[in-house]
Design a protein around this motif. Structure first.
Motif, PDB file in Angstrom:
ATOM      1  N   GLY A 283      -6.531  21.032   2.503  1.00  0.00           N
ATOM      2  CA  GLY A 283      -5.885  21.675   3.643  1.00  0.00           C
ATOM      3  C   GLY A 283      -6.523  21.240   4.953  1.00  0.00           C
ATOM      4  N   PHE A 284      -5.702  21.135   5.996  1.00  0.00           N
ATOM      5  CA  PHE A 284      -6.170  20.754   7.326  1.00  0.00           C
ATOM      6  C   PHE A 284      -5.631  21.779   8.306  1.00  0.00           C
ATOM      7  CE2 PHE A 284      -5.730  18.446  11.343  1.00  0.00           C
ATOM      8  CZ  PHE A 284      -7.008  17.952  11.481  1.00  0.00           C
ATOM      9  N   ASN A 285      -6.523  22.421   9.070  1.00  0.00           N
ATOM     10  CA  ASN A 285      -6.144  23.474   9.996  1.00  0.00           C
ATOM     11  C   ASN A 285      -6.678  23.167  11.384  1.00  0.00           C
ATOM     12  OD1 ASN A 285      -5.399  25.834  11.235  1.00  0.00           O
ATOM     13  ND2 ASN A 285      -6.948  27.092  10.238  1.00  0.00           N
ATOM     14  N   PRO A 286      -5.883  22.501  12.248  1.00  0.00           N
ATOM     15  CA  PRO A 286      -6.335  22.246  13.613  1.00  0.00           C
ATOM     16  C   PRO A 286      -6.318  23.530  14.443  1.00  0.00           C
ATOM     17  CG  PRO A 286      -4.180  21.257  13.224  1.00  0.00           C
ATOM     18  CD  PRO A 286      -4.587  21.941  11.966  1.00  0.00           C
TER      19      PRO A 286
ATOM     20  N   TRP B  53     -10.928  16.129  22.516  1.00  0.00           N
ATOM     21  CA  TRP B  53     -11.713  16.799  21.483  1.00  0.00           C
ATOM     22  C   TRP B  53     -10.781  17.762  20.761  1.00  0.00           C
ATOM     23  CZ3 TRP B  53     -12.995  15.970  26.464  1.00  0.00           C
ATOM     24  CH2 TRP B  53     -14.162  15.254  26.726  1.00  0.00           C
ATOM     25  N   MET B  54     -10.911  17.865  19.423  1.00  0.00           N
ATOM     26  CA  MET B  54     -10.072  18.783  18.652  1.00  0.00           C
ATOM     27  C   MET B  54     -10.921  19.527  17.615  1.00  0.00           C
ATOM     28  SD  MET B  54      -6.716  18.167  16.219  1.00  0.00           S
ATOM     29  CE  MET B  54      -7.542  16.943  15.230  1.00  0.00           C
ATOM     30  N   ARG B  55     -10.960  20.855  17.716  1.00  0.00           N
ATOM     31  CA  ARG B  55     -11.624  21.690  16.712  1.00  0.00           C
ATOM     32  C   ARG B  55     -10.690  21.835  15.516  1.00  0.00           C
ATOM     33  NH1 ARG B  55     -16.293  22.455  15.708  1.00  0.00           N
ATOM     34  NH2 ARG B  55     -15.964  24.506  14.870  1.00  0.00           N
ATOM     35  N   ASN B  56     -11.236  21.752  14.293  1.00  0.00           N
ATOM     36  CA  ASN B  56     -10.410  21.910  13.115  1.00  0.00           C
ATOM     37  C   ASN B  56     -11.250  22.356  11.933  1.00  0.00           C
ATOM     38  OD1 ASN B  56     -11.283  19.427  11.550  1.00  0.00           O
ATOM     39  ND2 ASN B  56     -10.598  18.493  13.457  1.00  0.00           N
ATOM     40  N   GLN B  57     -10.555  22.731  10.881  1.00  0.00           N
ATOM     41  CA  GLN B  57     -11.200  23.128   9.632  1.00  0.00           C
ATOM     42  C   GLN B  57     -10.502  22.402   8.493  1.00  0.00           C
ATOM     43  OE1 GLN B  57     -12.117  27.314   8.914  1.00  0.00           O
ATOM     44  NE2 GLN B  57     -11.000  27.140   6.990  1.00  0.00           N
ATOM     45  N   ARG B  58     -11.302  21.817   7.601  1.00  0.00           N
ATOM     46  CA  ARG B  58     -10.768  21.121   6.428  1.00  0.00           C
ATOM     47  C   ARG B  58     -11.276  21.844   5.187  1.00  0.00           C
ATOM     48  NH1 ARG B  58     -11.854  15.212   9.040  1.00  0.00           N
ATOM     49  NH2 ARG B  58     -10.329  15.515  10.651  1.00  0.00           N
ATOM     50  N   GLU B  59     -10.358  22.053   4.234  1.00  0.00           N
ATOM     51  CA  GLU B  59     -10.713  22.769   3.007  1.00  0.00           C
ATOM     52  C   GLU B  59     -10.249  21.984   1.787  1.00  0.00           C
ATOM     53  OE1 GLU B  59     -10.306  27.407   4.248  1.00  0.00           O
ATOM     54  OE2 GLU B  59      -8.468  26.345   3.758  1.00  0.00           O
ATOM     55  N   ILE B  60     -11.111  21.926   0.780  1.00  0.00           N
ATOM     56  CA  ILE B  60     -10.725  21.413  -0.525  1.00  0.00           C
ATOM     57  C   ILE B  60     -10.993  22.546  -1.499  1.00  0.00           C
ATOM     58  CG2 ILE B  60     -11.156  19.702  -2.318  1.00  0.00           C
ATOM     59  CD1 ILE B  60     -11.954  17.743  -0.143  1.00  0.00           C
ATOM     60  N   THR B  61      -9.943  22.996  -2.205  1.00  0.00           N
ATOM     61  CA  THR B  61     -10.066  24.130  -3.120  1.00  0.00           C
ATOM     62  C   THR B  61      -9.552  23.753  -4.504  1.00  0.00           C
ATOM     63  OG1 THR B  61      -7.905  24.953  -2.431  1.00  0.00           O
ATOM     64  CG2 THR B  61      -9.815  25.854  -1.281  1.00  0.00           C
ATOM     65  N   GLY B  62      -9.981  24.506  -5.506  1.00  0.00           N
ATOM     66  CA  GLY B  62      -9.475  24.333  -6.859  1.00  0.00           C
ATOM     67  C   GLY B  62     -10.023  23.135  -7.600  1.00  0.00           C
ATOM     68  N   GLN B  63     -11.166  22.624  -7.190  1.00  0.00           N
ATOM     69  CA  GLN B  63     -11.763  21.479  -7.876  1.00  0.00           C
ATOM     70  C   GLN B  63     -12.787  21.953  -8.896  1.00  0.00           C
ATOM     71  OE1 GLN B  63     -13.422  18.752  -5.103  1.00  0.00           O
ATOM     72  NE2 GLN B  63     -11.442  18.118  -4.320  1.00  0.00           N
TER      73      GLN B  63
ATOM     74  N   THR C 285     -15.579  19.217  15.092  1.00  0.00           N
ATOM     75  CA  THR C 285     -14.847  18.782  16.268  1.00  0.00           C
ATOM     76  C   THR C 285     -14.665  17.280  16.169  1.00  0.00           C
ATOM     77  OG1 THR C 285     -15.792  20.543  17.618  1.00  0.00           O
ATOM     78  CG2 THR C 285     -14.855  18.661  18.788  1.00  0.00           C
ATOM     79  N   ASP C 286     -13.412  16.849  16.094  1.00  0.00           N
ATOM     80  CA  ASP C 286     -13.116  15.417  16.123  1.00  0.00           C
ATOM     81  C   ASP C 286     -12.973  14.990  17.569  1.00  0.00           C
ATOM     82  OD1 ASP C 286     -12.887  14.493  13.334  1.00  0.00           O
ATOM     83  OD2 ASP C 286     -11.333  16.032  13.215  1.00  0.00           O
ATOM     84  N   ARG C 287     -13.371  13.767  17.856  1.00  0.00           N
ATOM     85  CA  ARG C 287     -13.324  13.227  19.221  1.00  0.00           C
ATOM     86  C   ARG C 287     -12.604  11.893  19.182  1.00  0.00           C
ATOM     87  NH1 ARG C 287     -17.827  15.377  17.571  1.00  0.00           N
ATOM     88  NH2 ARG C 287     -18.936  16.858  18.852  1.00  0.00           N
ATOM     89  N   GLY C 288     -11.941  11.559  20.297  1.00  0.00           N
ATOM     90  CA  GLY C 288     -11.292  10.260  20.310  1.00  0.00           C
ATOM     91  C   GLY C 288     -10.680   9.898  21.638  1.00  0.00           C
ATOM     92  N   PHE C 289     -10.356   8.626  21.755  1.00  0.00           N
ATOM     93  CA  PHE C 289      -9.716   8.069  22.941  1.00  0.00           C
ATOM     94  C   PHE C 289      -8.238   8.435  22.916  1.00  0.00           C
ATOM     95  CE2 PHE C 289      -7.645   4.427  25.116  1.00  0.00           C
ATOM     96  CZ  PHE C 289      -8.189   4.630  26.366  1.00  0.00           C
ATOM     97  N   THR C 290      -7.721   8.894  24.040  1.00  0.00           N
ATOM     98  CA  THR C 290      -6.307   9.241  24.148  1.00  0.00           C
ATOM     99  C   THR C 290      -5.670   8.430  25.267  1.00  0.00           C
ATOM    100  OG1 THR C 290      -4.742  11.086  24.306  1.00  0.00           O
ATOM    101  CG2 THR C 290      -6.685  11.219  25.703  1.00  0.00           C
TER     102      THR C 290
ATOM    103  N   ASP D 213     -11.950  10.209  15.453  1.00  0.00           N
ATOM    104  CA  ASP D 213     -12.831   9.662  14.423  1.00  0.00           C
ATOM    105  C   ASP D 213     -12.347  10.135  13.048  1.00  0.00           C
ATOM    106  OD1 ASP D 213     -13.514  12.311  14.827  1.00  0.00           O
ATOM    107  OD2 ASP D 213     -15.576  11.912  15.373  1.00  0.00           O
ATOM    108  N   ARG D 214     -12.912   9.612  11.998  1.00  0.00           N
ATOM    109  CA  ARG D 214     -12.589   9.968  10.610  1.00  0.00           C
ATOM    110  C   ARG D 214     -11.127   9.730  10.253  1.00  0.00           C
ATOM    111  NH1 ARG D 214     -16.121  14.004   7.847  1.00  0.00           N
ATOM    112  NH2 ARG D 214     -14.148  14.766   7.068  1.00  0.00           N
ATOM    113  N   ASN D 215     -10.526   8.678  10.801  1.00  0.00           N
ATOM    114  CA  ASN D 215      -9.178   8.251  10.436  1.00  0.00           C
ATOM    115  C   ASN D 215      -8.099   9.297  10.716  1.00  0.00           C
ATOM    116  OD1 ASN D 215      -7.409   6.294   9.526  1.00  0.00           O
ATOM    117  ND2 ASN D 215      -7.452   7.033   7.439  1.00  0.00           N
ATOM    118  N   LEU D 216      -8.226  10.025  11.804  1.00  0.00           N
ATOM    119  CA  LEU D 216      -7.221  11.004  12.204  1.00  0.00           C
ATOM    120  C   LEU D 216      -6.539  10.490  13.458  1.00  0.00           C
ATOM    121  CD1 LEU D 216      -5.888  13.809  12.022  1.00  0.00           C
ATOM    122  CD2 LEU D 216      -7.787  14.685  13.362  1.00  0.00           C
TER     123      LEU D 216
END
Length: 163
Positions: A66-69, A97-107, A117-122, A147-150
């Motif tokens: 899951g990805f929750n910006p 800058w973008m604050r977000n939460q990433r979740e991996i569940t059920g593994q 916080t992801d950062r990048g050129f816009t 960053d991180r391929n987003l």
């Protein structure tokens, strides 16, 4: 409209799973423009707003990803050309800058939640039409390579109020 592309952690950098999410966003900004010569506009702008909508997909390692910006902040400069007195075409570039939460569940290896916080050129381009000296409408397209391929593409329409 936004296009969020996320490569899941642990996948190869080429051929990773990607997801596209469209949504309506809210953004407020404060800025300053000058016209050093007739027909040329230079400006700076700082903004904050919502960053996207939550989405989920099957994780490549089993379970669910899951990805929750949350919120996004930006600082940009713009340069515009006004071919007539009430119309401007402009380009924009800066940092976001973008604050977000990433979740991996059920593994089988356990669940994982990461806030970051992801950062990048816009950068982007737009058009602005002045209805009066203090009020204008605008539409623009912006792309941010975090960053991180987003990657996020945003098409926006809005209004500007000048003081």
């Amino acid at each position: 409209m936004v296009d969020n592309r996320v490569r899941q952690p642990g996948t190869p950098s080429t051929g990773g799973r990607k997801h596209h999410a469209d949504f309506a966003a809210v953004r407020g900004a404060i800025g300053y423009d000058i016209a050093p010569v007739n027909g040329l506009i230079l400006g700076v702008e700082a903004g904050a707003g919502t960053a996207g909508r939550t989405f989920g997909q099957a994780s490549l390692r089993g379970g669910r990803y899951g990805f929750n910006p949350a919120l996004a902040y930006d600082a940009t400069a713009r340069i515009g050309i006004a071919p007539v007195s009430n119309l401007m075409f402009y380009g924009r570039a800066g940092y976001r800058w973008m604050r977000n939460q990433r979740e991996i569940t059920g593994q089988t290896m356990g669940n994982d939640t990461t806030k970051r916080t992801d950062r990048g050129f816009t950068y982007g381009a737009g058009i602005e039409y002045a209805l009066s000296e203090r009020f204008s409408l605008r539409a623009e397209f912006n792309r941010t390579n975090f960053d991180r391929n987003l990657t996020q593409n945003r098409v926006a329409a809005g209004a500007s109020l000048r003081f």
